[in-house]
Scaffold this active site. Structure first.
Site, short mmCIF file in Angstrom:
data_model
loop_
_atom_site.label_atom_id
_atom_site.label_comp_id
_atom_site.label_asym_id
_atom_site.label_seq_id
_atom_site.Cartn_x
_atom_site.Cartn_y
_atom_site.Cartn_z
N MET A 1 41.48 -45.66 23.50
CA MET A 1 41.51 -46.37 24.66
C MET A 1 42.50 -47.31 24.94
O MET A 1 42.66 -48.22 23.98
CB MET A 1 40.21 -47.09 25.02
CG MET A 1 39.04 -45.89 25.23
SD MET A 1 37.47 -47.05 25.35
CE MET A 1 37.14 -47.81 23.60
N GLY B 1 41.47 -52.87 24.19
CA GLY B 1 41.89 -51.89 23.46
C GLY B 1 41.51 -51.44 22.01
O GLY B 1 40.82 -52.25 21.40
N SER B 2 41.18 -50.20 22.00
CA SER B 2 40.08 -50.10 20.89
C SER B 2 40.06 -48.13 20.94
O SER B 2 40.79 -47.72 21.52
CB SER B 2 38.78 -50.47 21.28
OG SER B 2 38.45 -50.55 22.61
N ARG B 3 39.02 -47.89 20.04
CA ARG B 3 38.82 -46.52 19.82
C ARG B 3 37.40 -45.99 19.73
O ARG B 3 36.64 -46.90 19.32
CB ARG B 3 39.69 -46.01 18.59
CG ARG B 3 39.43 -44.49 18.25
CD ARG B 3 40.53 -44.37 17.00
NE ARG B 3 39.63 -43.59 15.93
CZ ARG B 3 40.07 -43.18 14.66
NH1 ARG B 3 41.35 -43.90 14.62
NH2 ARG B 3 39.31 -42.79 13.82
#
Length: 215
Positions: free
Chosen positions: A96, A185-187
């Protein structure tokens, strides 16, 4: 109207308020800074948007747990944190960026059997080692009908500094229900077994709606 002005996630109110206050202050001193702050305020609202989603409502399918780009689909061992390192899973990773909606959702209907939070580093979430070293939160979800289990992992990224969990152990969920979000912001990784892959690497997916796999 929800498509144009989606509701704001509760995590976003304080950030939006701070941005509006700063914008109001700089308005007295600089038109240029005011313009910049107006853009930042719009982005804060956009980042914390929480639009309604409509899942397929069929546990024969797994829907995406996150908005973003599928960066990896591969065979992996399960997370050691859940004592699943001796079992094999298919893992799909969804990255993301800061423009994606960051509200995460459950891929199937079921009960949350376990939630396991692990503090860690803040590496770039697109890196593979981020799944082992970054701050992360694990959800083990069991389908109440089939007994099938999946694992969802929220992974904080380079900019992200907080994983928000909105559910609790033992809670029953419908497919596509919100489970939390990751700020800035990440996953998200999803581990599953015995499914036909429907998604592909490089595909942009939508949380709660895009199909990842099927029976």
């Amino acid at each position: 109207m929800n498509n144009i002005f989606p509701k704001l996630h509760k995590e976003g109110y304080k950030f939006l308020a701070i941005s509006i206050i700063i914008t109001f202050i700089v308005w007295f001193f600089s038109n240029f800074l005011t313009t910049i702050m107006l853009l930042i305020t719009a982005w804060v609202y956009y980042f914390f948007r929480d639009p309604d989603r409509h899942s397929i409502d069929d546990n024969a399918f797994l829907v995406s747990p996150a908005d973003g780009l599928i960066t990896d689909i591969s065979e992996r061992t399960g997370p050691i944190e859940l004592q699943l390192e001796n079992k094999s899973y298919t893992r799909a990773s969804i990255f993301m960026n800061v423009f994606n909606c960051h509200v995460n959702r459950t891929p199937l209907a079921g009960v949350i059997e376990e939630i396991n939070y692990k503090p860690g580093k803040f590496l770039n979430a697109s890196l593979d080692k981020a799944s082992e070293e970054n701050e992360r939160n694990y959800y083990r979800i069991k389908c109440s009908k089939s007994g099938e289990e999946i694992i969802i992992v929220q992974i904080a990224g380079l900019i992200a500094r907080r994983i928000v969990c909105e559910v609790e152990q033992g809670q029953n969920l419908n497919q596509g229900d919100r489970i939390g979000m990751i700020r800035f912001g990440s996953r998200v990784d999803i581990y599953f077994k015995n499914k036909k892959i429907l998604a592909k690497i490089g595909q942009n997916v939508v949380a709660g709606e895009s199909l990842i796999a099927s029976e």
